[in-house]
Design a protein around this motif. Sequence first.
Motif, mmCIF file in Angstrom:
data_model
loop_
_atom_site.group_PDB
_atom_site.id
_atom_site.type_symbol
_atom_site.label_atom_id
_atom_site.label_comp_id
_atom_site.label_asym_id
_atom_site.label_seq_id
_atom_site.Cartn_x
_atom_site.Cartn_y
_atom_site.Cartn_z
ATOM 1 N N ARG A 1 -70.061 -22.881 -44.839
ATOM 2 C CA ARG A 1 -70.888 -22.862 -43.632
ATOM 3 C C ARG A 1 -70.191 -22.030 -42.572
ATOM 4 O O ARG A 1 -69.048 -22.305 -42.219
ATOM 5 C CB ARG A 1 -71.109 -24.274 -43.097
ATOM 6 N N PHE A 2 -70.897 -21.024 -42.085
ATOM 7 C CA PHE A 2 -70.361 -20.167 -41.031
ATOM 8 C C PHE A 2 -71.152 -20.394 -39.754
ATOM 9 O O PHE A 2 -72.380 -20.460 -39.778
ATOM 10 C CB PHE A 2 -70.493 -18.685 -41.395
ATOM 11 N N GLN A 3 -70.462 -20.476 -38.653
ATOM 12 C CA GLN A 3 -71.059 -20.482 -37.317
ATOM 13 C C GLN A 3 -70.467 -19.235 -36.655
ATOM 14 O O GLN A 3 -69.378 -19.267 -36.117
ATOM 15 C CB GLN A 3 -70.673 -21.755 -36.569
ATOM 16 N N ASP A 4 -71.192 -18.124 -36.755
ATOM 17 C CA ASP A 4 -70.574 -16.833 -36.481
ATOM 18 C C ASP A 4 -70.920 -16.204 -35.142
ATOM 19 O O ASP A 4 -70.564 -15.047 -34.909
ATOM 20 C CB ASP A 4 -70.929 -15.843 -37.598
ATOM 21 N N GLN A 5 -71.555 -16.912 -34.221
ATOM 22 C CA GLN A 5 -71.905 -16.285 -32.946
ATOM 23 C C GLN A 5 -70.687 -15.651 -32.273
ATOM 24 O O GLN A 5 -70.777 -14.575 -31.706
ATOM 25 C CB GLN A 5 -72.552 -17.282 -31.972
ATOM 26 N N LEU B 1 -62.597 -17.914 -50.329
ATOM 27 C CA LEU B 1 -62.974 -19.118 -49.583
ATOM 28 C C LEU B 1 -63.424 -20.174 -50.582
ATOM 29 O O LEU B 1 -64.371 -19.947 -51.347
ATOM 30 C CB LEU B 1 -64.104 -18.820 -48.593
ATOM 31 N N GLY B 2 -62.768 -21.336 -50.567
ATOM 32 C CA GLY B 2 -63.096 -22.420 -51.480
ATOM 33 C C GLY B 2 -64.388 -23.127 -51.110
ATOM 34 O O GLY B 2 -65.039 -22.817 -50.110
ATOM 35 N N HIS B 3 -64.748 -24.111 -51.916
ATOM 36 C CA HIS B 3 -65.957 -24.902 -51.685
ATOM 37 C C HIS B 3 -65.961 -25.508 -50.285
ATOM 38 O O HIS B 3 -64.938 -26.005 -49.809
ATOM 39 C CB HIS B 3 -66.042 -26.075 -52.684
ATOM 40 N N ASN B 4 -67.089 -25.472 -49.632
ATOM 41 C CA ASN B 4 -67.345 -26.195 -48.383
ATOM 42 C C ASN B 4 -66.444 -25.807 -47.216
ATOM 43 O O ASN B 4 -66.211 -26.621 -46.323
ATOM 44 C CB ASN B 4 -67.255 -27.711 -48.609
ATOM 45 N N VAL B 5 -65.962 -24.577 -47.195
ATOM 46 C CA VAL B 5 -65.170 -24.114 -46.058
ATOM 47 C C VAL B 5 -66.097 -23.942 -44.858
ATOM 48 O O VAL B 5 -67.208 -23.420 -44.971
ATOM 49 C CB VAL B 5 -64.447 -22.790 -46.375
ATOM 50 N N ILE C 1 -59.745 -13.401 -40.268
ATOM 51 C CA ILE C 1 -59.058 -13.777 -41.498
ATOM 52 C C ILE C 1 -58.504 -12.500 -42.124
ATOM 53 O O ILE C 1 -59.258 -11.595 -42.471
ATOM 54 C CB ILE C 1 -60.011 -14.504 -42.464
ATOM 55 N N GLY C 2 -57.181 -12.439 -42.254
ATOM 56 C CA GLY C 2 -56.515 -11.252 -42.775
ATOM 57 C C GLY C 2 -56.737 -11.048 -44.265
ATOM 58 O O GLY C 2 -57.295 -11.903 -44.968
ATOM 59 N N ASP C 3 -56.277 -9.914 -44.757
ATOM 60 C CA ASP C 3 -56.385 -9.578 -46.174
ATOM 61 C C ASP C 3 -55.651 -10.597 -47.038
ATOM 62 O O ASP C 3 -54.616 -11.150 -46.645
ATOM 63 C CB ASP C 3 -55.770 -8.198 -46.444
ATOM 64 N N LYS C 4 -56.212 -10.836 -48.216
ATOM 65 C CA LYS C 4 -55.589 -11.648 -49.263
ATOM 66 C C LYS C 4 -55.324 -13.100 -48.862
ATOM 67 O O LYS C 4 -54.423 -13.754 -49.387
ATOM 68 C CB LYS C 4 -54.310 -10.984 -49.774
ATOM 69 N N VAL C 5 -56.118 -13.616 -47.939
ATOM 70 C CA VAL C 5 -56.015 -15.021 -47.532
ATOM 71 C C VAL C 5 -56.803 -15.880 -48.523
ATOM 72 O O VAL C 5 -57.866 -15.486 -49.001
ATOM 73 C CB VAL C 5 -56.550 -15.212 -46.094
ATOM 74 N N TRP C 6 -56.287 -17.061 -48.796
ATOM 75 C CA TRP C 6 -56.983 -18.052 -49.621
ATOM 76 C C TRP C 6 -57.141 -19.305 -48.771
ATOM 77 O O TRP C 6 -56.155 -19.865 -48.292
ATOM 78 C CB TRP C 6 -56.170 -18.332 -50.880
ATOM 79 N N ILE C 7 -58.398 -19.724 -48.582
ATOM 80 C CA ILE C 7 -58.697 -20.944 -47.835
ATOM 81 C C ILE C 7 -59.261 -21.960 -48.823
ATOM 82 O O ILE C 7 -60.285 -21.711 -49.469
ATOM 83 C CB ILE C 7 -59.680 -20.685 -46.676
ATOM 84 N N GLY C 8 -58.593 -23.100 -48.937
ATOM 85 C CA GLY C 8 -58.965 -24.118 -49.912
ATOM 86 C C GLY C 8 -60.209 -24.903 -49.532
ATOM 87 O O GLY C 8 -60.692 -24.864 -48.394
ATOM 88 N N ALA C 9 -60.713 -25.645 -50.494
ATOM 89 C CA ALA C 9 -61.949 -26.426 -50.352
ATOM 90 C C ALA C 9 -61.887 -27.367 -49.155
ATOM 91 O O ALA C 9 -60.844 -27.952 -48.850
ATOM 92 C CB ALA C 9 -62.196 -27.224 -51.628
ATOM 93 N N ASN C 10 -63.003 -27.486 -48.483
ATOM 94 C CA ASN C 10 -63.202 -28.431 -47.377
ATOM 95 C C ASN C 10 -62.313 -28.179 -46.169
ATOM 96 O O ASN C 10 -62.153 -29.059 -45.322
ATOM 97 C CB ASN C 10 -63.038 -29.878 -47.855
ATOM 98 N N ALA C 11 -61.752 -26.988 -46.048
ATOM 99 C CA ALA C 11 -60.974 -26.640 -44.854
ATOM 100 C C ALA C 11 -61.930 -26.232 -43.740
ATOM 101 O O ALA C 11 -63.023 -25.722 -43.986
ATOM 102 C CB ALA C 11 -60.004 -25.507 -45.157
#
Length: 193
Positions: A93-97, A108-112, A136-146
Amino acid sequence: MELQTYLDHVNQGKRLEGGSEVHAFMTQAARQAQQITAEINTGYHDGEELRALFSQLIGKPVDEGFGLFPPFTTDFGKNITLGKRVFINSGCRFQDQGGITIGDDVLLGHNVVLATLNHDPVVARRASMLPAPIVIGDKVWIGANATVLPGVTIGKGAIVAAGAVVHRDVPPFTVVGGVPARILRELSQEERQ
């Protein structure tokens, strides 16, 4: 109001006053984003179809290395910038305004959740919102539900652990986790390759 006028407003970090012309434009744009995300989330679409729909959503070309597992939601869409070979797993889910910029080779993992708006803390102005970008910089990994909160920059190669709530900048090549997120360790030289 024109899209560029709105983007100039939010990208300068200006308040979104409840009931204003800017707020009305945001609401109208949200309905357009809902139409496109409903299409993304309905039925099966191959990679080419998903790229075309996502490109329509953000108003910019999407790299052919882009990957998305629906469902996906965003409440605006037009303030998202993607690098190459970005993968977005299901339920994000993105809130990108306030602006979301995602570098190359990001996972980006599940439910980020990426949230770029805060409501004004003053009760009398609570309907107003304060935008701040997420980068978010290059080669970043964001885990699920973060969850990544407004105004945060995540440095190159960093890892955000599953379930973390990131409220401040993350240095490059570090692992952060927890609520609120804190640095757990630095990546080794081998892990940085």
